[in-house]
Design an enzyme around this catalytic site. Sequence first.
Site, PDB file in Angstrom:
ATOM      1  N   ASP A  67      39.992  55.362  53.257  1.00 35.45           N
ATOM      2  CA  ASP A  67      41.066  54.726  52.501  1.00 35.45           C
ATOM      3  C   ASP A  67      42.196  55.757  52.371  1.00 35.45           C
ATOM      4  OD1 ASP A  67      42.336  52.850  50.699  1.00 35.45           O
ATOM      5  OD2 ASP A  67      41.752  54.216  49.101  1.00 35.45           O
ATOM      6  N   ASP A  72      45.377  55.724  49.642  1.00 36.71           N
ATOM      7  CA  ASP A  72      45.734  56.062  48.261  1.00 36.71           C
ATOM      8  C   ASP A  72      44.485  56.341  47.432  1.00 36.71           C
ATOM      9  OD1 ASP A  72      48.845  55.112  47.798  1.00 36.71           O
ATOM     10  OD2 ASP A  72      47.820  53.926  49.318  1.00 36.71           O
ATOM     11  N   ASP A 108      37.733  55.080  47.317  1.00 35.79           N
ATOM     12  CA  ASP A 108      37.743  55.396  45.886  1.00 35.79           C
ATOM     13  C   ASP A 108      37.664  54.172  44.992  1.00 35.79           C
ATOM     14  OD1 ASP A 108      40.481  54.677  46.675  1.00 35.79           O
ATOM     15  OD2 ASP A 108      40.988  55.195  44.620  1.00 35.79           O
TER      16      ASP A 108
END
Length: 233
Positions: free
Chosen positions: A13, A15, A175
């Site tokens: 991922d 961000d 995250d």
Amino acid sequence: MTSRPLSPLAIFDLDGTLVDTAADLIASLNFTIAAAGLAPVTYDDLTHLVGQGARVMIKRAFALREAELPEAEIDPLYDRFIAHYRAEMPGESRPYPGIVAMLDALKAAGITLAVCTNKTEILATPLLEKLGLTPYFAAITCGDTYEYRKPDARHILGTIEKAGGDPQRTVMVGDSINDILAAKNANVPSIGVTFGYTDVPMVKLEPDVVISDLATLTPELFEQLVAKGAAAA
């Protein structure tokens, strides 16, 4: 003659996983919602807002402030956000400490790297370029690369195909719930990081491994998870 298996593939991922973009997301979002007279959001609000792209972030900010958002205003506000974010890029956004060394180690071990993000392409691609990260990745897929996005399994599976990988030799690193759920939907192992933007404790999302220190994100860990995923397939 038997063919050699494809290289392991690590999908990241963007961000909150590769790059700490919080300050710039907040700045652009606050610039955007100020046009509607909304009070600014804070870092503590961020985990409730991000994950599905700028349009959804704007809608969630209005909901957070219990303000009505007419349909006709969404596109102008989205354009305002995009213009501000692109003009400031990369702003304060930086790779998390240890990211570059980790990517170097994985590449040196023969692991292919890719990005799968819900961030729109016109924001994700230049951000990675300006931070000097683009050369690491065999494929970069964004929130508008396909007609679907994480947690839809097809976003990960499409990334695997673009990177020339094999679902049975792939690990997803993220995250948030979008990353971990997408990995589960695609039947690939996942690593959850604790330093990103999630309003749910990572351990509750039940990735295969939870890490808080990038030094533990080693080629050996990837190989272990690849072996686990292949055995479960």
